[in-house]
Design an enzyme around this catalytic site. Sequence first.
Site, PDB file in Angstrom:
ATOM      1  CD  GLN A 100      -2.811   1.465   2.223  1.00 15.47           C
ATOM      2  OE1 GLN A 100      -2.264   1.709   3.297  1.00 15.47           O
ATOM      3  NE2 GLN A 100      -4.130   1.471   2.076  1.00 15.47           N
ATOM      4  CE1 TYR A 186      -3.102   9.222   7.353  1.00 13.70           C
ATOM      5  CE2 TYR A 186      -4.296   7.325   6.492  1.00 13.70           C
ATOM      6  CZ  TYR A 186      -3.708   7.997   7.550  1.00 13.70           C
ATOM      7  OH  TYR A 186      -3.729   7.440   8.800  1.00 13.70           O
ATOM      8  NE  ARG A 233      -8.824   0.035   2.586  1.00 11.82           N
ATOM      9  CZ  ARG A 233      -8.833  -0.159   3.900  1.00 11.82           C
ATOM     10  NH1 ARG A 233      -8.050   0.535   4.703  1.00 11.82           N
ATOM     11  NH2 ARG A 233      -9.623  -1.055   4.443  1.00 11.82           N
ATOM     12  N   GLY A 322     -10.256  -6.656   8.955  1.00 15.79           N
ATOM     13  CA  GLY A 322      -9.084  -5.994   9.513  1.00 15.79           C
ATOM     14  C   GLY A 322      -8.637  -6.541  10.842  1.00 15.79           C
ATOM     15  NE  ARG A 323     -10.134  -1.914  15.060  1.00 16.22           N
ATOM     16  CZ  ARG A 323     -10.948  -1.276  14.235  1.00 16.22           C
ATOM     17  NH1 ARG A 323     -11.855  -1.942  13.547  1.00 16.22           N
ATOM     18  NH2 ARG A 323     -10.870   0.028  14.084  1.00 16.22           N
TER      19      ARG A 323
END
Length: 365
Positions: A100, A186, A233, A322-323
Amino acid sequence: MTDSMFQPIQLGSLTLKNRIVMPPMTRSRASQPGNAANDMMAEYYAQRASAGLIVAEGTQISPMGQGYAWTPGIYSQEQIAGWKKVTDAVHAKDGAIFAQLWHVGRVTHPDNIGGEQPISSSALKAENVKVFVDNGTNEPGFVDVVEPRAMTKQDIKDVVEQYRQAALNAVEAGFDGIELHGANGYLINQFIDSEANNRDDEYGGSIENRLRFLDEVVAAVVDAIGADKVGVRVAPFTSLNGTVDKTPVETYTAAARVLNKHNVVYMHIAEVDWDDAPDTPAEFKTAVREAYQGTIIYAGRYNQEKAEQALAGGLADMVGFGRPFISNPDLPNRIKHGYPLAEHNPNTLFGGNEVGLLDYPEYQA
């Protein structure tokens, strides 16, 4: 029924073994100095190589692109060599892994970027946003971000070139492809979202103008390494790190058309994942499916049942967890057999050592 999650899928020239994605998650354990990936990270990703696709944690494309202490980069030879350890370890276990590519823009502090002032689409400070810096201890020290300066046309050209070079570096490091981080507030997101961009040139104002930076970055990386190795993404409905768009359905349907024009191999949509967050509107998912012909990945608050529904309904081709992947290195096997999932320890997410990274066991039946 978990059959749909375990069907193989073609992603460019790759045949992935299942539809389960390990999405990118910052863990802040790169070797210092130099922010290079290391043996510990290689073992971490190799433990999780049963995912259909791993997207490695965000890796900054330049020193200015770094938002947090101890995150890895992909602009130096040392960093390329570090990532090669990771990709070799994942490929040895028959996994597939994308890098990424990350530029945080304004979501940083001078302490993380050599004392410089951060850059962004505009000279707008992200409100109520903190990042962590190395304060000389093993614990991340959280500080407020500062006001950035607006990027000049030359800055924009330079950063587009940094993305292009980072994509080439990722391929050199053995990655199967790259994901552009256009989400979570971002840099790319700071151009796209209306409330983070007050430019009055061709990079601001209309949706088409606010998507121009994304368009140019995608064009550069596709030209460098090929569209079949490029994913993107986005996070249409999140307000993470202070970026908000006034018309997210319209803006991000237009973004889907840009990605379709470049024929990128996947579009990865991060849904809002805090507990009482609104669901992504169904009409948006339908609109994206019509606008973009490639592989669509959704991530955020998915459990097995929700993932099955998304795949069965045809709006998603793959689903990111994810987690759960942090504390369940063998997550696909646990899903397949209905084994219970372990909880992660939130205190060991960022920084530190093997504890909370490598010591989560596989399920023993």
